[in-house]
Design an enzyme around this catalytic site. Structure first.
Site, PDB file in Angstrom:
ATOM      1  N   GLY A  10       0.828  -1.213   0.000  1.00  0.00           N
ATOM      2  CA  GLY A  10       0.000   0.000   0.000  1.00  0.00           C
ATOM      3  C   GLY A  10       0.852   1.248   0.000  1.00  0.00           C
ATOM      4  N   ALA A  11       2.006   1.172  -0.664  1.00  0.00           N
ATOM      5  CA  ALA A  11       2.984   2.274  -0.594  1.00  0.00           C
ATOM      6  C   ALA A  11       2.744   3.366  -1.622  1.00  0.00           C
ATOM      7  CB  ALA A  11       4.401   1.717  -0.745  1.00  0.00           C
ATOM      8  N   GLY A  12       1.639   3.268  -2.352  1.00  0.00           N
ATOM      9  CA  GLY A  12       1.350   4.285  -3.352  1.00  0.00           C
ATOM     10  C   GLY A  12       0.707   5.537  -2.778  1.00  0.00           C
ATOM     11  N   ASP A  60      -1.715  -6.957  -5.154  1.00  0.00           N
ATOM     12  CA  ASP A  60      -2.833  -6.991  -4.209  1.00  0.00           C
ATOM     13  C   ASP A  60      -2.409  -7.912  -3.063  1.00  0.00           C
ATOM     14  OD1 ASP A  60      -5.189  -7.664  -2.839  1.00  0.00           O
ATOM     15  OD2 ASP A  60      -6.415  -7.458  -4.640  1.00  0.00           O
ATOM     16  N   VAL A  61      -2.417  -7.395  -1.845  1.00  0.00           N
ATOM     17  CA  VAL A  61      -1.940  -8.202  -0.706  1.00  0.00           C
ATOM     18  C   VAL A  61      -2.755  -9.471  -0.510  1.00  0.00           C
ATOM     19  CG1 VAL A  61      -0.855  -6.311   0.581  1.00  0.00           C
ATOM     20  CG2 VAL A  61      -3.296  -6.786   0.918  1.00  0.00           C
ATOM     21  N   TYR A 151     -13.496  -3.051  10.282  1.00  0.00           N
ATOM     22  CA  TYR A 151     -12.158  -2.435  10.334  1.00  0.00           C
ATOM     23  C   TYR A 151     -11.503  -2.697  11.692  1.00  0.00           C
ATOM     24  CZ  TYR A 151      -8.621   1.288   9.919  1.00  0.00           C
ATOM     25  OH  TYR A 151      -7.441   2.007   9.870  1.00  0.00           O
ATOM     26  N   THR A 153     -12.171  -4.926  13.951  1.00  0.00           N
ATOM     27  CA  THR A 153     -11.903  -6.351  14.172  1.00  0.00           C
ATOM     28  C   THR A 153     -10.640  -6.770  13.433  1.00  0.00           C
ATOM     29  OG1 THR A 153     -14.275  -6.750  14.361  1.00  0.00           O
ATOM     30  CG2 THR A 153     -12.882  -8.661  13.929  1.00  0.00           C
ATOM     31  N   ALA A 154     -10.501  -6.303  12.194  1.00  0.00           N
ATOM     32  CA  ALA A 154      -9.298  -6.640  11.413  1.00  0.00           C
ATOM     33  C   ALA A 154      -8.052  -6.100  12.103  1.00  0.00           C
ATOM     34  CB  ALA A 154      -9.416  -6.070  10.001  1.00  0.00           C
ATOM     35  N   LYS A 155      -8.115  -4.881  12.620  1.00  0.00           N
ATOM     36  CA  LYS A 155      -6.944  -4.288  13.269  1.00  0.00           C
ATOM     37  C   LYS A 155      -6.638  -4.990  14.593  1.00  0.00           C
ATOM     38  CE  LYS A 155      -5.811  -1.088  10.268  1.00  0.00           C
ATOM     39  NZ  LYS A 155      -4.605  -1.263   9.446  1.00  0.00           N
TER      40      LYS A 155
HETATM   41  P1  NAP Z   1      -4.359   5.421   1.986  1.00  0.00           P
HETATM   42  O1  NAP Z   1      -3.765   6.747   1.802  1.00  0.00           O
HETATM   43  O2  NAP Z   1      -5.725   5.124   1.471  1.00  0.00           O
HETATM   44  O3  NAP Z   1      -3.312   4.333   1.425  1.00  0.00           O
HETATM   45  C1  NAP Z   1      -3.597   2.968   1.413  1.00  0.00           C
HETATM   46  C2  NAP Z   1      -2.992   2.380   0.151  1.00  0.00           C
HETATM   47  O4  NAP Z   1      -3.211   0.949   0.165  1.00  0.00           O
HETATM   48  C3  NAP Z   1      -3.679   2.911  -1.115  1.00  0.00           C
HETATM   49  O5  NAP Z   1      -2.726   3.200  -2.118  1.00  0.00           O
HETATM   50  C4  NAP Z   1      -4.568   1.742  -1.513  1.00  0.00           C
HETATM   51  O6  NAP Z   1      -4.893   1.716  -2.886  1.00  0.00           O
HETATM   52  C5  NAP Z   1      -3.693   0.581  -1.121  1.00  0.00           C
HETATM   53  N1  NAP Z   1      -4.437  -0.678  -1.065  1.00  0.00           N
HETATM   54  C6  NAP Z   1      -5.739  -0.864  -0.772  1.00  0.00           C
HETATM   55  N2  NAP Z   1      -6.060  -2.154  -0.868  1.00  0.00           N
HETATM   56  C7  NAP Z   1      -4.925  -2.818  -1.232  1.00  0.00           C
HETATM   57  C8  NAP Z   1      -4.629  -4.177  -1.496  1.00  0.00           C
HETATM   58  N3  NAP Z   1      -5.578  -5.128  -1.423  1.00  0.00           N
HETATM   59  N4  NAP Z   1      -3.366  -4.512  -1.846  1.00  0.00           N
HETATM   60  C9  NAP Z   1      -2.407  -3.554  -1.962  1.00  0.00           C
HETATM   61  N5  NAP Z   1      -2.645  -2.240  -1.745  1.00  0.00           N
HETATM   62  C10 NAP Z   1      -3.893  -1.880  -1.360  1.00  0.00           C
HETATM   63  O7  NAP Z   1      -4.449   5.055   3.549  1.00  0.00           O
HETATM   64  P2  NAP Z   1      -3.481   5.388   4.777  1.00  0.00           P
HETATM   65  O8  NAP Z   1      -4.219   6.286   5.668  1.00  0.00           O
HETATM   66  O9  NAP Z   1      -2.121   5.719   4.337  1.00  0.00           O
HETATM   67  O10 NAP Z   1      -3.495   3.946   5.473  1.00  0.00           O
HETATM   68  C11 NAP Z   1      -2.353   3.128   5.582  1.00  0.00           C
HETATM   69  C12 NAP Z   1      -2.540   2.196   6.756  1.00  0.00           C
HETATM   70  O11 NAP Z   1      -2.651   2.978   7.952  1.00  0.00           O
HETATM   71  C13 NAP Z   1      -3.799   1.345   6.685  1.00  0.00           C
HETATM   72  O12 NAP Z   1      -3.529   0.049   7.151  1.00  0.00           O
HETATM   73  C14 NAP Z   1      -4.751   2.069   7.608  1.00  0.00           C
HETATM   74  O13 NAP Z   1      -5.728   1.202   8.124  1.00  0.00           O
HETATM   75  C15 NAP Z   1      -3.789   2.581   8.663  1.00  0.00           C
HETATM   76  N6  NAP Z   1      -4.304   3.694   9.463  1.00  0.00           N
HETATM   77  C16 NAP Z   1      -4.644   4.882   8.869  1.00  0.00           C
HETATM   78  C17 NAP Z   1      -5.129   5.906   9.678  1.00  0.00           C
HETATM   79  C18 NAP Z   1      -5.540   7.258   9.115  1.00  0.00           C
HETATM   80  O14 NAP Z   1      -6.121   8.078   9.845  1.00  0.00           O
HETATM   81  N7  NAP Z   1      -5.261   7.555   7.854  1.00  0.00           N
HETATM   82  C19 NAP Z   1      -5.264   5.723  11.058  1.00  0.00           C
HETATM   83  C20 NAP Z   1      -4.896   4.512  11.609  1.00  0.00           C
HETATM   84  C21 NAP Z   1      -4.409   3.502  10.808  1.00  0.00           C
HETATM   85  P3  NAP Z   1      -6.324   2.374  -3.328  1.00  0.00           P
HETATM   86  O15 NAP Z   1      -6.242   3.825  -2.941  1.00  0.00           O
HETATM   87  O16 NAP Z   1      -6.364   2.135  -4.797  1.00  0.00           O
HETATM   88  O17 NAP Z   1      -7.359   1.627  -2.535  1.00  0.00           O
END
Ligand code: NAP
Length: 253
Positions: A10-12, A60-61, A151, A153-155
């Site tokens: 998910g590094a994009g 895709d993970v 969400y 539950t997964a975390k």
């Molecule tokens: P983000 O900006 O939406 O980035 C997540 C990335 O993962 C996106 O590029 C997404 O692609 C990609 N992705 C989604 N499904 C995937 C899959 N099946 N395989 C590979 N890549 C996939 O979100 P973020 O906020 O950086 O979140 C990163 C992590 O931090 C997540 O695990 C999230 O639950 C956690 N987190 C975030 C927050 C917050 O407030 N932002 C808080 C607590 C924890 P698409 O955009 O195309 O879906």
């Protein structure tokens, strides 16, 4: 510190992008894996522009764990670091959401992290042991919230995975830790077109009343700093724990 090879899922975007940047800035080679190929390529272009080493992989993970590990080994000769970051959030009413839709979050975040951890750990063991796995959790792992049972539950399951893998992989000198962010300014904060950090409710409750003691959401780099610390393995006696990085949110009540 010798340079290492990392996969960040998910590094994009968001936190994963910041982790890829920070690891590359420290000299490590990074496989920038994302379901969104254009996003992965764009992050790699940024890293290369900054003088780092990175390669983009559409992955895709849920289905491509082994392919990610193979890409790291074929491109850089080994795998030392896995950051299980890929995640999704969408509101899901527990009573009415079709089970397949509810399950998608668990499939991506929990099973995705599980499959990637296994493929990575098998490679680390085959190399002779050693390595670091960092799981991105959330404060939601240990809190209740509406429309979030999938969400949260997964975390919660990811935190348990962190503890169990830390025990099982310790004989192979693989450290397994987690990072649990609070609110972070990323595209995930935008739900149904609204950035939840920009709403009046958020500003009044979390900022003005300092329910978040630091009175703001985090920037992705502030999470990536802690991920990078764990991912590099400099804390050689730290395993099985999830570090909460939430601006103090969960120590208030
Ligand atoms: P983000 O900006 O939406 O980035 C997540 C990335 O993962 C996106 O590029 C997404 O692609 C990609 N992705 C989604 N499904 C995937 C899959 N099946 N395989 C590979 N890549 C996939 O979100 P973020 O906020 O950086 O979140 C990163 C992590 O931090 C997540 O695990 C999230 O639950 C956690 N987190 C975030 C927050 C917050 O407030 N932002 C808080 C607590 C924890 P698409 O955009 O195309 O879906």
């Amino acid at each position: 510190m010798p340079t290492q090879t990392a996969i960040v899922t998910g590094a994009g975007s968001g936190i994963g992008r910041a982790c890829a940047h920070q690891l590359a800035a420290k000299g490590h080679a990074v496989v920038v894996a994302d379901i969104n190929e254009a996003a992965a390529r764009s992050v790699v272009a940024e890293i290369v522009q900054a003088g780092g080493r990175a390669t983009a992989l559409q992955a895709d993970v849920r289905h491509d764990a082994q392919r990610m590990v193979d890409a790291a080994v074929q491109t850089y000769g080994a795998l030392d670091i896995l950051v299980n970051n890929a995640g999704i959030f969408y509101p899901a009413d527990f009573l009415t959401t079709p089970f397949e839709d509810w399950h998608r979050a668990v499939d991506v975040m929990f099973y995705g992290a599980t499959k990637c951890s296994r493929a990575a750990a098998q490679q680390m063991v085959a190399q002779g042991g050693g390595g670091q796995i960092v799981n991105i959790s959330s404060v939601n792992a240990f809190l209740g919230a509406p429309l979030s049972s999938h969400y949260n539950t997964a975390k919660g399951a990811i935190d348990q995975l962190t503890r169990c893998l830390a025990v099982e992989l310790a004989p192979h000198r693989i450290l397994v830790n987690g990072v649990a962010p609070g609110f972070v300014e990323t595209p995930m904060a935008v739900v149904d077109g609204v950035n939840e950090h920009s709403t009046q409710d958020f500003k009044q409750f979390y900022v003005q009343r300092r329910r978040i003691p630091l009175a703001r959401p985090a920037e992705p780099d502030e999470i990536a700093t802690v991920v990078t610390f764990l991912a590099e393995g400099t804390a050689t006696y730290l395993t099985g724990h999830t570090i909460v990085v939430d601006g103090g949110l969960t120590v208030t009540f």
